[in-house]
Design an enzyme around this catalytic site. Structure first.
Site, PDB file in Angstrom:
ATOM      1  N   TYR A 277      13.972 -35.967  40.511  1.00  0.00           N
ATOM      2  CA  TYR A 277      13.002 -35.148  41.256  1.00  0.00           C
ATOM      3  C   TYR A 277      11.684 -35.891  41.513  1.00  0.00           C
ATOM      4  O   TYR A 277      10.638 -35.256  41.685  1.00  0.00           O
ATOM      5  CB  TYR A 277      12.743 -33.842  40.501  1.00  0.00           C
ATOM      6  CG  TYR A 277      13.827 -32.796  40.732  1.00  0.00           C
ATOM      7  CD1 TYR A 277      14.060 -32.269  42.008  1.00  0.00           C
ATOM      8  CD2 TYR A 277      14.615 -32.320  39.691  1.00  0.00           C
ATOM      9  CE1 TYR A 277      15.039 -31.312  42.227  1.00  0.00           C
ATOM     10  CE2 TYR A 277      15.591 -31.359  39.907  1.00  0.00           C
ATOM     11  CZ  TYR A 277      15.798 -30.858  41.177  1.00  0.00           C
ATOM     12  OH  TYR A 277      16.762 -29.905  41.403  1.00  0.00           O
TER      13      TYR A 277
ATOM     14  N   HIS B 214      21.503 -26.983  43.417  1.00  0.00           N
ATOM     15  CA  HIS B 214      20.820 -27.994  44.243  1.00  0.00           C
ATOM     16  C   HIS B 214      21.778 -28.450  45.330  1.00  0.00           C
ATOM     17  O   HIS B 214      22.978 -28.557  45.090  1.00  0.00           O
ATOM     18  CB  HIS B 214      20.450 -29.203  43.374  1.00  0.00           C
ATOM     19  CG  HIS B 214      20.058 -30.418  44.174  1.00  0.00           C
ATOM     20  ND1 HIS B 214      18.782 -30.596  44.655  1.00  0.00           N
ATOM     21  CD2 HIS B 214      20.787 -31.481  44.618  1.00  0.00           C
ATOM     22  CE1 HIS B 214      18.736 -31.731  45.344  1.00  0.00           C
ATOM     23  NE2 HIS B 214      19.937 -32.286  45.335  1.00  0.00           N
TER      24      HIS B 214
ATOM     25  N   ASN C 190      17.017 -21.456  40.528  1.00  0.00           N
ATOM     26  CA  ASN C 190      17.694 -21.019  41.754  1.00  0.00           C
ATOM     27  C   ASN C 190      19.156 -21.459  41.851  1.00  0.00           C
ATOM     28  O   ASN C 190      19.700 -21.592  42.944  1.00  0.00           O
ATOM     29  CB  ASN C 190      16.879 -21.399  42.994  1.00  0.00           C
ATOM     30  CG  ASN C 190      16.715 -22.902  43.143  1.00  0.00           C
ATOM     31  OD1 ASN C 190      17.255 -23.666  42.359  1.00  0.00           O
ATOM     32  ND2 ASN C 190      15.985 -23.314  44.154  1.00  0.00           N
TER      33      ASN C 190
ATOM     34  N   GLU D 140      21.621 -39.565  45.775  1.00  0.00           N
ATOM     35  CA  GLU D 140      21.797 -38.640  44.654  1.00  0.00           C
ATOM     36  C   GLU D 140      23.199 -38.750  44.051  1.00  0.00           C
ATOM     37  O   GLU D 140      23.361 -38.685  42.830  1.00  0.00           O
ATOM     38  CB  GLU D 140      21.500 -37.214  45.115  1.00  0.00           C
ATOM     39  CG  GLU D 140      20.016 -37.029  45.453  1.00  0.00           C
ATOM     40  CD  GLU D 140      19.675 -35.687  46.086  1.00  0.00           C
ATOM     41  OE1 GLU D 140      18.493 -35.468  46.385  1.00  0.00           O
ATOM     42  OE2 GLU D 140      20.586 -34.849  46.271  1.00  0.00           O
TER      43      GLU D 140
HETATM   44  P1  DAT Z   1      15.411 -27.310  47.451  1.00  0.00           P
HETATM   45  O1  DAT Z   1      16.033 -27.280  46.069  1.00  0.00           O
HETATM   46  O2  DAT Z   1      15.750 -26.083  48.248  1.00  0.00           O
HETATM   47  O3  DAT Z   1      15.692 -28.589  48.198  1.00  0.00           O
HETATM   48  P2  DAT Z   1      12.742 -28.345  46.980  1.00  0.00           P
HETATM   49  O4  DAT Z   1      13.322 -29.702  47.158  1.00  0.00           O
HETATM   50  O5  DAT Z   1      11.525 -27.993  47.764  1.00  0.00           O
HETATM   51  O6  DAT Z   1      13.824 -27.201  47.247  1.00  0.00           O
HETATM   52  O7  DAT Z   1      12.372 -28.135  45.436  1.00  0.00           O
HETATM   53  C1  DAT Z   1      13.228 -28.628  44.411  1.00  0.00           C
HETATM   54  C2  DAT Z   1      13.330 -27.581  43.336  1.00  0.00           C
HETATM   55  O8  DAT Z   1      12.051 -27.395  42.736  1.00  0.00           O
HETATM   56  C3  DAT Z   1      13.742 -26.194  43.825  1.00  0.00           C
HETATM   57  O9  DAT Z   1      15.139 -26.060  43.926  1.00  0.00           O
HETATM   58  C4  DAT Z   1      13.170 -25.314  42.762  1.00  0.00           C
HETATM   59  C5  DAT Z   1      11.878 -26.021  42.380  1.00  0.00           C
HETATM   60  N1  DAT Z   1      10.750 -25.467  43.139  1.00  0.00           N
HETATM   61  C6  DAT Z   1      10.400 -25.734  44.418  1.00  0.00           C
HETATM   62  N2  DAT Z   1       9.319 -25.031  44.795  1.00  0.00           N
HETATM   63  C7  DAT Z   1       8.954 -24.308  43.714  1.00  0.00           C
HETATM   64  C8  DAT Z   1       7.922 -23.368  43.436  1.00  0.00           C
HETATM   65  N3  DAT Z   1       7.025 -23.030  44.370  1.00  0.00           N
HETATM   66  N4  DAT Z   1       7.887 -22.804  42.201  1.00  0.00           N
HETATM   67  C9  DAT Z   1       8.783 -23.114  41.259  1.00  0.00           C
HETATM   68  N5  DAT Z   1       9.780 -24.007  41.438  1.00  0.00           N
HETATM   69  C10 DAT Z   1       9.880 -24.581  42.648  1.00  0.00           C
HETATM   70 MG    MG Z   2      15.097 -30.522  47.870  1.00  0.00          MG
END
Ligand code: DAT
Ligand code: MG
Length: 144
Positions: free
Chosen positions: A51, A117, A114, A128
Protein backbone atom coordinates in the site's frame (compact mmCIF):
# COMPACT_ATOMS: atom_id res chain seq x y z
CA UNK A 1 -0.07 -16.57 -22.31
CA UNK A 2 -3.31 -15.08 -21.10
CA UNK A 3 -2.42 -11.60 -19.90
CA UNK A 4 -5.98 -10.53 -19.23
CA UNK A 5 -5.92 -10.92 -15.50
CA UNK A 6 -6.37 -8.99 -12.31
CA UNK A 7 -5.10 -9.42 -8.79
CA UNK A 8 -7.32 -9.61 -5.70
CA UNK A 9 -7.08 -10.03 -1.95
CA UNK A 10 -9.91 -11.26 0.25
CA UNK A 11 -9.25 -9.13 3.33
CA UNK A 12 -8.94 -10.28 6.98
CA UNK A 13 -12.48 -9.37 8.03
CA UNK A 14 -14.02 -11.48 5.26
CA UNK A 15 -11.69 -14.44 5.81
CA UNK A 16 -12.31 -14.36 9.57
CA UNK A 17 -16.08 -14.35 9.14
CA UNK A 18 -16.07 -17.37 6.80
CA UNK A 19 -16.83 -15.34 3.67
CA UNK A 20 -13.97 -16.78 1.57
CA UNK A 21 -16.22 -19.46 0.07
CA UNK A 22 -19.19 -17.18 -0.74
CA UNK A 23 -16.84 -14.56 -2.26
CA UNK A 24 -15.01 -17.13 -4.40
CA UNK A 25 -18.41 -18.41 -5.61
CA UNK A 26 -19.41 -14.89 -6.68
CA UNK A 27 -16.07 -14.46 -8.47
CA UNK A 28 -16.54 -17.71 -10.41
CA UNK A 29 -20.17 -16.91 -11.19
CA UNK A 30 -19.04 -13.57 -12.66
CA UNK A 31 -16.94 -15.50 -15.19
CA UNK A 32 -13.50 -15.23 -13.62
CA UNK A 33 -11.10 -18.15 -13.64
CA UNK A 34 -8.92 -18.62 -10.55
CA UNK A 35 -5.33 -18.85 -11.85
CA UNK A 36 -3.57 -18.63 -8.49
CA UNK A 37 -4.73 -18.74 -4.88
CA UNK A 38 -2.90 -18.52 -1.56
CA UNK A 39 -3.81 -17.93 2.07
CA UNK A 40 -1.15 -15.93 3.89
CA UNK A 41 -0.59 -13.59 6.81
CA UNK A 42 1.01 -10.33 5.69
CA UNK A 43 3.87 -8.90 7.70
CA UNK A 44 3.78 -5.19 8.47
CA UNK A 45 6.64 -4.64 6.01
CA UNK A 46 4.75 -6.47 3.23
CA UNK A 47 1.51 -4.55 3.87
CA UNK A 48 3.39 -1.23 3.90
CA UNK A 49 5.06 -2.10 0.59
CA UNK A 50 1.77 -3.23 -0.98
CA UNK A 51 0.00 0.00 0.00
CA UNK A 52 3.01 2.30 -0.59
CA UNK A 53 0.93 4.69 -2.76
CA UNK A 54 -1.23 5.52 0.27
CA UNK A 55 1.67 6.34 2.61
CA UNK A 56 1.05 9.57 4.51
CA UNK A 57 -2.73 9.47 4.09
CA UNK A 58 -4.79 9.65 7.30
CA UNK A 59 -6.12 6.10 6.90
CA UNK A 60 -2.71 4.50 6.14
CA UNK A 61 -1.68 3.32 9.62
CA UNK A 62 -5.13 1.86 10.30
CA UNK A 63 -5.10 0.17 6.91
CA UNK A 64 -1.74 -1.50 7.63
CA UNK A 65 -2.90 -2.62 11.07
CA UNK A 66 -6.10 -4.06 9.60
CA UNK A 67 -4.40 -5.84 6.68
CA UNK A 68 -1.96 -7.56 9.07
CA UNK A 69 -4.63 -8.45 11.66
CA UNK A 70 -5.30 -11.93 10.24
CA UNK A 71 -4.81 -14.15 7.21
CA UNK A 72 -5.83 -12.99 3.74
CA UNK A 73 -6.50 -14.89 0.52
CA UNK A 74 -4.52 -13.64 -2.49
CA UNK A 75 -5.78 -14.41 -6.00
CA UNK A 76 -4.92 -14.02 -9.67
CA UNK A 77 -8.14 -13.98 -11.70
CA UNK A 78 -8.54 -14.13 -15.46
CA UNK A 79 -11.32 -13.22 -17.85
CA UNK A 80 -11.86 -10.76 -20.68
CA UNK A 81 -11.37 -7.18 -19.50
CA UNK A 82 -10.44 -8.56 -16.07
CA UNK A 83 -9.36 -5.40 -14.23
CA UNK A 84 -12.39 -3.31 -15.15
CA UNK A 85 -14.91 -6.14 -14.79
CA UNK A 86 -13.53 -7.05 -11.37
CA UNK A 87 -13.72 -3.46 -10.12
CA UNK A 88 -17.39 -3.51 -11.19
CA UNK A 89 -17.95 -6.78 -9.33
CA UNK A 90 -16.42 -5.48 -6.08
CA UNK A 91 -18.08 -2.04 -6.13
CA UNK A 92 -17.02 1.31 -4.65
CA UNK A 93 -14.33 1.59 -1.96
CA UNK A 94 -16.92 2.93 0.48
CA UNK A 95 -19.52 0.16 0.83
CA UNK A 96 -22.28 2.68 1.55
CA UNK A 97 -21.76 3.93 -2.01
CA UNK A 98 -21.35 0.49 -3.58
CA UNK A 99 -24.08 -0.81 -5.90
CA UNK A 100 -26.42 -3.55 -4.73
CA UNK A 101 -25.13 -7.00 -5.54
CA UNK A 102 -21.45 -6.03 -5.43
CA UNK A 103 -19.04 -7.92 -3.17
CA UNK A 104 -18.33 -4.86 -1.05
CA UNK A 105 -22.02 -4.02 -0.69
CA UNK A 106 -22.66 -7.52 0.59
CA UNK A 107 -19.53 -8.25 2.68
CA UNK A 108 -17.87 -4.95 3.69
CA UNK A 109 -18.41 -3.66 7.20
CA UNK A 110 -16.74 -0.23 6.71
CA UNK A 111 -14.53 1.69 4.27
CA UNK A 112 -11.48 0.20 5.96
CA UNK A 113 -12.86 -3.33 6.34
CA UNK A 114 -14.21 -3.47 2.82
CA UNK A 115 -13.78 -7.22 2.31
CA UNK A 116 -11.77 -7.27 -0.92
CA UNK A 117 -9.01 -5.62 -2.92
CA UNK A 118 -8.93 -5.43 -6.72
CA UNK A 119 -6.16 -3.94 -8.87
CA UNK A 120 -7.01 -0.56 -10.41
CA UNK A 121 -5.05 -0.99 -13.68
CA UNK A 122 -3.49 -3.81 -15.73
CA UNK A 123 -0.04 -2.41 -14.86
CA UNK A 124 -0.79 -2.60 -11.14
CA UNK A 125 -2.28 -6.08 -11.58
CA UNK A 126 1.08 -7.25 -12.97
CA UNK A 127 3.00 -5.61 -10.12
CA UNK A 128 0.65 -6.81 -7.37
CA UNK A 129 0.47 -10.38 -8.68
CA UNK A 130 4.29 -10.49 -8.70
CA UNK A 131 4.26 -9.44 -5.08
CA UNK A 132 2.49 -12.67 -4.09
CA UNK A 133 3.05 -15.30 -6.78
CA UNK A 134 5.94 -16.75 -8.76
CA UNK A 135 5.36 -17.92 -12.35
CA UNK A 136 5.27 -21.53 -11.07
CA UNK A 137 2.27 -20.74 -8.87
CA UNK A 138 0.15 -19.46 -11.77
CA UNK A 139 -2.14 -21.63 -13.89
CA UNK A 140 -3.39 -19.51 -16.77
CA UNK A 141 -4.43 -22.12 -19.32
CA UNK A 142 -7.53 -23.72 -17.90
CA UNK A 143 -10.63 -24.76 -19.82
CA UNK A 144 -13.57 -22.43 -19.33
P1 DAT B 1 -9.65 0.65 -3.47
O1 DAT B 1 -9.37 -0.48 -2.50
O2 DAT B 1 -11.10 0.72 -3.85
O3 DAT B 1 -8.73 0.64 -4.66
P2 DAT B 1 -8.06 2.85 -2.45
O4 DAT B 1 -6.95 2.34 -3.29
O5 DAT B 1 -8.41 4.30 -2.56
O6 DAT B 1 -9.41 2.02 -2.68
O7 DAT B 1 -7.72 2.57 -0.91
C1 DAT B 1 -7.10 1.36 -0.51
C2 DAT B 1 -7.77 0.87 0.74
O8 DAT B 1 -7.53 1.81 1.79
C3 DAT B 1 -9.29 0.76 0.66
O9 DAT B 1 -9.70 -0.47 0.11
C4 DAT B 1 -9.69 0.89 2.09
C5 DAT B 1 -8.68 1.88 2.65
N1 DAT B 1 -9.22 3.24 2.60
C6 DAT B 1 -9.30 4.07 1.53
N2 DAT B 1 -9.88 5.24 1.85
C7 DAT B 1 -10.16 5.16 3.17
C8 DAT B 1 -10.77 6.04 4.11
N3 DAT B 1 -11.21 7.25 3.76
N4 DAT B 1 -10.92 5.59 5.39
C9 DAT B 1 -10.50 4.38 5.76
N5 DAT B 1 -9.90 3.50 4.93
C10 DAT B 1 -9.75 3.88 3.65
MG1 MG C 1 -6.72 0.97 -4.84
Amino acid sequence: MNNDFTFAIIKPNAVKHKKTGPILAMINEAGFCICALKMTLLTKIQAQAFYMVHRGKPFYDGLIEFMTSGPVVALILSRENAVEEFRKLIGETDPSRAENGTIRKIFAVSVQMNAIHGSDSPENAVKEAAFFFSEFERFYHQEH
